[in-house]
Design a protein around this motif. Structure first.
Motif, PDB file in Angstrom:
ATOM      1  N   GLU A 125      67.412 -30.560  24.061  1.00 30.77           N
ATOM      2  CA  GLU A 125      68.832 -30.733  24.389  1.00 30.77           C
ATOM      3  C   GLU A 125      69.586 -31.364  23.211  1.00 30.77           C
ATOM      4  N   HIS A 128      69.861 -28.825  20.438  1.00 38.16           N
ATOM      5  CA  HIS A 128      70.789 -27.739  20.755  1.00 38.16           C
ATOM      6  C   HIS A 128      72.238 -28.128  20.488  1.00 38.16           C
ATOM      7  N   ALA A 129      72.516 -29.424  20.456  1.00 32.12           N
ATOM      8  CA  ALA A 129      73.887 -29.869  20.180  1.00 32.12           C
ATOM      9  C   ALA A 129      74.170 -29.944  18.681  1.00 32.12           C
ATOM     10  N   ASP A 284      72.533 -18.884  20.810  1.00 32.51           N
ATOM     11  CA  ASP A 284      73.585 -19.883  20.643  1.00 32.51           C
ATOM     12  C   ASP A 284      73.157 -21.285  21.089  1.00 32.51           C
ATOM     13  N   ASN A 285      71.850 -21.513  21.133  1.00 42.12           N
ATOM     14  CA  ASN A 285      71.376 -22.872  21.399  1.00 42.12           C
ATOM     15  C   ASN A 285      71.856 -23.431  22.716  1.00 42.12           C
ATOM     16  N   ARG A 286      71.781 -22.667  23.779  1.00 37.48           N
ATOM     17  CA  ARG A 286      72.238 -23.250  25.026  1.00 37.48           C
ATOM     18  C   ARG A 286      71.091 -23.294  26.021  1.00 37.48           C
ATOM     19  N   VAL A 287      71.161 -24.211  26.915  1.00 33.61           N
ATOM     20  CA  VAL A 287      70.080 -24.376  27.888  1.00 33.61           C
ATOM     21  C   VAL A 287      70.649 -24.207  29.306  1.00 33.61           C
ATOM     22  N   PRO A 288      70.997 -22.961  29.657  1.00 35.67           N
ATOM     23  CA  PRO A 288      71.696 -22.757  30.922  1.00 35.67           C
ATOM     24  C   PRO A 288      70.868 -23.086  32.153  1.00 35.67           C
ATOM     25  N   THR A 290      69.105 -25.779  32.598  1.00 36.22           N
ATOM     26  CA  THR A 290      68.891 -27.217  32.793  1.00 36.22           C
ATOM     27  C   THR A 290      69.594 -27.691  34.054  1.00 36.22           C
ATOM     28  N   ARG A 291      68.885 -28.383  34.876  1.00 36.34           N
ATOM     29  CA  ARG A 291      69.436 -28.900  36.115  1.00 36.34           C
ATOM     30  C   ARG A 291      69.690 -30.393  35.976  1.00 36.34           C
TER      31      ARG A 291
ATOM     32  N   PHE B  31      74.791 -25.463  40.360  1.00 34.78           N
ATOM     33  CA  PHE B  31      73.356 -25.216  40.171  1.00 34.78           C
ATOM     34  C   PHE B  31      72.810 -24.745  41.516  1.00 34.78           C
ATOM     35  N   VAL B  69      76.003 -27.826  25.168  1.00 38.55           N
ATOM     36  CA  VAL B  69      74.625 -27.419  25.462  1.00 38.55           C
ATOM     37  C   VAL B  69      74.497 -26.763  26.826  1.00 38.55           C
ATOM     38  N   LEU B  70      75.565 -26.769  27.593  1.00 40.17           N
ATOM     39  CA  LEU B  70      75.537 -26.167  28.924  1.00 40.17           C
ATOM     40  C   LEU B  70      76.832 -25.384  29.128  1.00 40.17           C
ATOM     41  N   PRO B  71      76.728 -24.116  29.531  1.00 37.38           N
ATOM     42  CA  PRO B  71      77.963 -23.369  29.759  1.00 37.38           C
ATOM     43  C   PRO B  71      78.573 -23.694  31.127  1.00 37.38           C
TER      44      PRO B  71
END
Lengths: 294, 309
Positions: A125, A128-129, A284-288, A290-291, B31, B69-71
Motif C-alpha cells: 500500500e 503503491h502511493a 496503475d499501482n492500485r489495490v482495489p 483492499t478492504r 465494499f 491507492v484505492l479507486p
C-alpha cells in the motif's frame, strides 16, 4: 524540559531550523524540486543496487554459493581422474548448464523471495502511493541478476581451472562451441532469477517457485532423454542440455550449442518481459480489493 | 453550510482560511454490502486537517482514495489541482504526496536507512548523494539518527512508526496523508510529533486521521467527523467542542440521566447530558464535542441554530 530517551543511543526528536520552516498556512508550498524526472530505467537501476545487496545476503544465495564450493571441492578431481576420450574440456564445459542447475534453482527461490517481499511484509500500500510503478520495482529486482551471472561465471572458470590442474593428461581444447556453452550457463542464471521474479509478481501461491522448479525438473528430464550417443533436438530444448539423459553424449557442434543458447536466451527474455510487464492490475499501482478493517 | 457547523452537505472553508487544495464531492465507496463512504463532500485547505470517527467510519477508506491507492466508486476529486482518477493526474499527485498508511508494514531485514532509501528511490530520487542526504535528514527529524543502521526488526513499535513518519516527510511533500500517525507513540513522542508537524509540514496540506482528540485540539486548524461513511461535522476544533457547550458537568456522584459519565482522576464524575443534582458546568473539550456528536444518529435543528447564533 527534560528530554526522555526511550531507546539506547536514540536522541529525542528534533526540528532543525531551516529556510521555509516559518511558512504558515496559506503560503505556497513547493516540494523539493529535482531537475527533470528520471526515466524508469534509472529508478530500476537504483533499486537494482539495493536488490542485489539483498540477493547477496539472502540465505538462498548463500546456500547456492556453498553448493558451488562443495561442487568445486568434489567434482573437478573426479572429472580429471576419469579423463578419456569421452571426457574433454569441451564436454565438461558443455555439461556446465547441468552442473549449475542447483545454484540456478536457488537463485530462482531468492529472486522469488525478493519479488514477494512487499506482499509478505505488507508494504504494497505504501509503495503503491509512490510514483514508481510495480513494474519498475520488478525491473529493479531484475537488475540484480548480474550477481547470479558473476557467480556462475566465477564458478565455471574455477571448475575448468581446477579440472585442468587436477588432470595429469591433456584434456584438449574448449572446442568451437565454448562460447555458446559458456553463455548458456550464464543465461540460465539470469533466467532463474527472472522466473522467480515473474512468479512472485503474477502468481500469488506461496509455493509457486518450488512448484516451478519441480515442473522444470520433470520436463527437462523428459526432454533430455534420448538414445545414447545421439543428440536429438528435444535435448536442445531442455535447460539441462544433453547431460540430463544419464548416458554419455557426444560433444555438441557449434551450431547445436548456439541453438541451445538461443533457445534459452529467448525463453529468458520472454520471462523477463512477463516479469516487468506493465499491464493488468499492476498498471496503475492500485489495490482495489483492499478492504477496510472493521 | 458554514465551516464551523454540523455537516449534511458541502463543507467549505471559512473566509479567513486559504482556498482548499483538496476537495471531494459526492464521494462513494462500497465494499460488497458495506458502505464505507456515502456521498462525502469535504474540502481541505493548507494546514493540518483532522479526521475523527470511530472504527469503521470510513476515515481510512477516504485517506486511501485521496492517496490514490484505492479507486472511488463515484464522486469527484480534486487533489492539488488535478483529478487523480486519471493516470497523469494520479502520477502528479503521487509526486507531491507523503503517505503513511494505517498499517504501513516494514521490511524487517532492512535497516531504517535502507527502507527509507528504498522509498526515496520509489519517489524518483535516483541520484545517490542528495537522496542519502534527504534520508538522513528525515530520519534525523524523527530522532532516529543513532539507530538508522539497525534492522527494522530490532526496533521498537514506536520507532518503526517514526520510520513510517520519516518516509512520509521525504522531499517536503505538498500533501501529507497520515493515517493514525501517533498510534503506538508514547506521550513524549506524540508531543515531538506535534512539534515536528508544526514546522516540517508548514504550508503543506495535512490530512490526519486519529482517535486522539487531544491531537486534534492541539494540531488541527480544521476537523471533520465521519460517522457511518458520512460527514457529521466539519469545522474548527473549538466549533466541535462547542457542540457540548452547556452539556458537560462535574458532579460528585453519577447521575442516571447522563448520556455519558465517567470518573475523572480527581474522583469527580464528569457528565455529558442533563445536569445532575449539585453539579457545576465545565468548559467542554473537543472530546466532549465528539462524544456528543457520536452519541446520536443525526444532528438536531436546535444544534444548527445554536451554532449559527
Amino acid at each position: 524540559m527534560k528530554r526522555i530517551r526511550s531507546w539506547p543511543g536514540e536522541r529525542s526528536w528534533s526540528v532543525p531550523l531551516r529556510p521555509g520552516a516559518a511558512d504558515g498556512p496559506g503560503t505556497t508550498r513547493v516540494s523539493v524540486v529535482r531537475d527533470g524526472r528520471p526515466p524508469a530505467r534509472r529508478i530500476a537501476a537504483a533499486l537494482g543496487r539495493i536488490e542485489a545487496r539483498k540477493l547477496a545476503l539472502s540465505p538462498w544465495f548463500l546456500v547456492g554459493i556453498l553448493l558451488c564450493l562443495a561442487t568445486l571441492q568434489i567434482f573437478p578431481s573426479i572429472d580429471a581422474d576419469i579423463a578419456d576420450e569421452a571426457t574433454s574440456m569441451a564436454k565438461i564445459l558443455q555439461d556446465m548448464p547441468f552442473t549449475a542447475h542447483p545454484f540456478v534453482a536457488l537463485m530462482l527461490l531468492a529472486g522469488n523471495r525478493n519479488a514477494t517481499r512487499a506482499r509478505r511484509d505488507r508494504t504494497e500500500e505504501l509503495f503503491h502511493a509512490c510514483p514508481a510503478t510495480s513494474a519498475t520495482r520488478a525491473a529493479g529486482a531484475l537488475c540484480s541478476t548480474w550477481l547470479a551471472v558473476v557467480a556462475l561465471a566465477a564458478f565455471v572458470l574455477a571448475y575448468l581451472w581446477l579440472t585442468a590442474s587436477h588432470s595429469e593428461s591433456d584434456l584438449g581444447p574448449l572446442g568451437s562451441a565454448a562460447v555458446p556453452n559458456g553463455l548458456t550457463t550464464l543465461v540460465l542464471g539470469t533466467g532463474g532469477v527472472a522466473l522467480g521474479i515473474a512468479l512472485g509478481r503474477w502468481v500469488r501461491l506461496p509455493l509457486a517457485a518450488v512448484a516451478a522448479i519441480t515442473v522444470i525438473a520433470v520436463v527437462d528430464t523428459w526432454l533430455s532423454a534420448g538414445d545414447p550417443g545421439v543428440i536429438e533436438t528435444p535435448m536442445l530444448l531442455s535447460t539441462l542440455g544433453t547431460s540430463g539423459s544419464g548416458h554419455p553424449q557426444p560433444v555438441l557442434t557449434a551450431g547445436q550449442a548456439w541453438f541451445h543458447f538461443a533457445w534459452l536466451a529467448v525463453l529468458t527474455a520472454a520471462t523477463a518481459i512477463v516479469a516487468i510487464a506493465p499491464f493488468g492490475r499492476h498498471r496503475d499501482n492500485r489495490v482495489p480489493t483492499t478492504r477496510p478493517r472493521p | 453550510m458554514t465551516d464551523a457547523g454540523l455537516a449534511g452537505g458541502a463543507a467549505g472553508p471559512a473566509p479567513d482560511r486559504p482556498p482548499p487544495t483538496v476537495s471531494v464531492r459526492g464521494l462513494r465507496k462500497r465494499f460488497g454490502t458495506t458502505v464505507a463512504l456515502d456521498g462525502v463532500d469535504a474540502a481541505f485547505a493548507p494546514g493540518v486537517n483532522g479526521l475523527l470517527g470511530p472504527n469503521g467510519a470510513g476515515k481510512t477508506t477516504m485517506l486511501r482514495i485521496l492517496a490514490t491507492v484505492l479507486p472511488a466508486d463515484a464522486g469527484r476529486l480534486d487533489v492539488l489541482g488535478v483529478d487523480p482518477t486519471g493516470g497523469d493526474g494520479r502520477l502528479s499527485v503521487r509526486r507531491r504526496l507523503g503517505y503513511l498508511p494505517q498499517e504501513p508494514g516494514f521490511h524487517r531485514r532492512f535497516t531504517a536507512f535502507e527502507f527509507v532509501d528504498y522509498v526515496a528511490i520509489l519517489k524518483e530520487w535516483v541520484d545517490r548523494r542528495p537522496r542519502h542526504d534527504e534520508v538522513r535528514r528525515v530520519l534525523g527529524l524523527v530522532g532516529l539518527e543513532a539507530v538508522m543502521h539497525k534492522r527494522i526488526g530490532r526496533l521498537s513499535g514506536g520507532m518503526r512508526r517514526r520510520v513510517g513518519i520519516a518516509q512520509a516527510l521525504l522531499g517536503r511533500p505538498e500533501l501529507l496523508v497520515l493515517d493514525e500517525p501517533t498510534a503506538g507513540l508514547d506521550p513524549e513522542q506524540r508531543l515531538r510529533f506535534r512539534e515536528l508537524l508544526g514546522t516540517e509540514a508548514a504550508g503543506a496540506t495535512v490530512l490526519l486521521s486519529t482517535h486522539q482528540t487531544d491531537d486534534v485540539a492541539a494540531l488541527c486548524q480544521h476537523v471533520v467527523v465521519l460517522l457511518d461513511g458520512r460527514i457529521r461535522f466539519s469545522g474548527t476544533p473549538s466549533g466541535l467542542a462547542a457542540l457540548a457547550a452547556d452539556r458537560v458537568w462535574l458532579a460528585s456522584e453519577r447521575d442516571v440521566r447522563a448520556e455519558l459519565a465517567w470518573v475523572t482522576g480527581e474522583g469527580k464524575v464528569r457528565h455529558i447530558g442533563e445536569p445532575p443534582v449539585g453539579a457545576h458546568l465545565v468548559e467542554p473539550t473537543v472530546e466532549d464535542g465528539y462524544l456528543v456528536l457520536a452519541g446520536r444518529d443525526t444532528p438536531t435543528d436546535a444544534d444548527a441554530k445554536a451554532l449559527a447564533s
